[in-house]
Design a protein around this motif. Sequence first.
Motif, short mmCIF file in Angstrom:
data_model
loop_
_atom_site.label_atom_id
_atom_site.label_comp_id
_atom_site.label_asym_id
_atom_site.label_seq_id
_atom_site.Cartn_x
_atom_site.Cartn_y
_atom_site.Cartn_z
N ILE A 1 0.84 -1.09 -0.01
CA ILE A 1 0.17 -0.16 -0.09
C ILE A 1 1.02 1.32 -0.05
O ILE A 1 1.87 1.36 0.70
CB ILE A 1 -0.93 -0.11 1.37
N GLN B 1 -3.17 10.32 0.43
CA GLN B 1 -3.91 9.39 -0.46
C GLN B 1 -3.43 7.83 -0.38
O GLN B 1 -2.14 7.73 -0.51
CB GLN B 1 -3.56 9.89 -2.15
N LEU B 2 -4.11 6.78 -0.31
CA LEU B 2 -3.56 5.72 -0.27
C LEU B 2 -3.96 4.85 -1.72
O LEU B 2 -4.81 4.98 -2.49
CB LEU B 2 -4.59 4.64 0.71
N SER B 3 -2.86 4.12 -2.08
CA SER B 3 -3.14 3.33 -3.29
C SER B 3 -2.56 2.03 -3.29
O SER B 3 -1.73 1.68 -2.19
CB SER B 3 -2.18 4.31 -4.50
N ARG C 1 -8.21 -3.42 3.52
CA ARG C 1 -8.46 -1.71 2.99
C ARG C 1 -9.02 -0.95 3.91
O ARG C 1 -8.63 0.10 4.01
CB ARG C 1 -9.14 -2.25 1.60
N GLU D 1 -7.25 2.69 5.97
CA GLU D 1 -7.94 3.85 5.96
C GLU D 1 -8.31 4.39 7.19
O GLU D 1 -7.84 5.47 7.60
CB GLU D 1 -9.45 3.72 5.16
N ARG E 1 -6.59 7.96 9.10
CA ARG E 1 -7.42 8.98 9.49
C ARG E 1 -7.14 9.07 11.01
O ARG E 1 -7.42 10.16 11.54
CB ARG E 1 -8.92 8.27 9.63
N VAL F 1 -8.49 11.67 4.07
CA VAL F 1 -7.90 10.50 3.39
C VAL F 1 -8.54 10.19 2.30
O VAL F 1 -9.78 10.09 2.16
CB VAL F 1 -7.98 9.22 4.38
N ARG F 2 -7.98 10.08 1.09
CA ARG F 2 -8.58 9.27 -0.13
C ARG F 2 -7.94 7.91 -0.32
O ARG F 2 -6.78 7.67 -0.44
CB ARG F 2 -8.13 10.17 -1.37
N ASN F 3 -8.94 7.09 -0.22
CA ASN F 3 -8.70 5.67 -0.24
C ASN F 3 -8.92 4.95 -1.94
O ASN F 3 -9.96 4.93 -2.11
CB ASN F 3 -9.52 4.90 0.60
N ASP F 4 -7.78 5.06 -2.51
CA ASP F 4 -7.69 4.27 -3.76
C ASP F 4 -7.02 2.87 -3.90
O ASP F 4 -6.67 2.42 -4.73
CB ASP F 4 -6.88 5.35 -4.80
N ILE F 5 -7.15 2.11 -2.63
CA ILE F 5 -6.57 0.97 -2.52
C ILE F 5 -7.42 -0.14 -3.43
O ILE F 5 -8.87 0.07 -3.24
CB ILE F 5 -6.57 0.51 -1.08
#
Length: 107
Positions: free
Chosen positions: A62, A72-74, A83, A87, A91, A99-103
């Motif tokens: 991650i 931003q998480l990816s 996932r 997040e 947070r 937090v932007r969770n793009d996982i």
Amino acid sequence: MLNKPILTLALAAALVATLGATSGCAVTRDQETVGAYVDDTALTTRVKAKFAADPTVSAMSIGVETLKGTVQLSGFAKNADERAMAEKLARETSGVVAVRNDIAIRP
């Protein structure tokens, strides 16, 4: 010629003076200041440290990037629980604004 300790001290003083003079100057990423960049880097490090300490989150799978306090998480998670935990940990990190969770979850 100057001896090594004096030369080292002179170089350190020059570095401090340069950092002090440029601390208000814009750097990269949408004209972010040096101070804001350092703050974002510290946030990224704290989030990654939480991932590394947690047994359910793979810190290697991650990715974490921070801009102006928004994390931003990816990357890829093994399941929805991983996932969600990533997040949650992000947070709960002090200083994180959003937090932007793009996982993505691996199929």
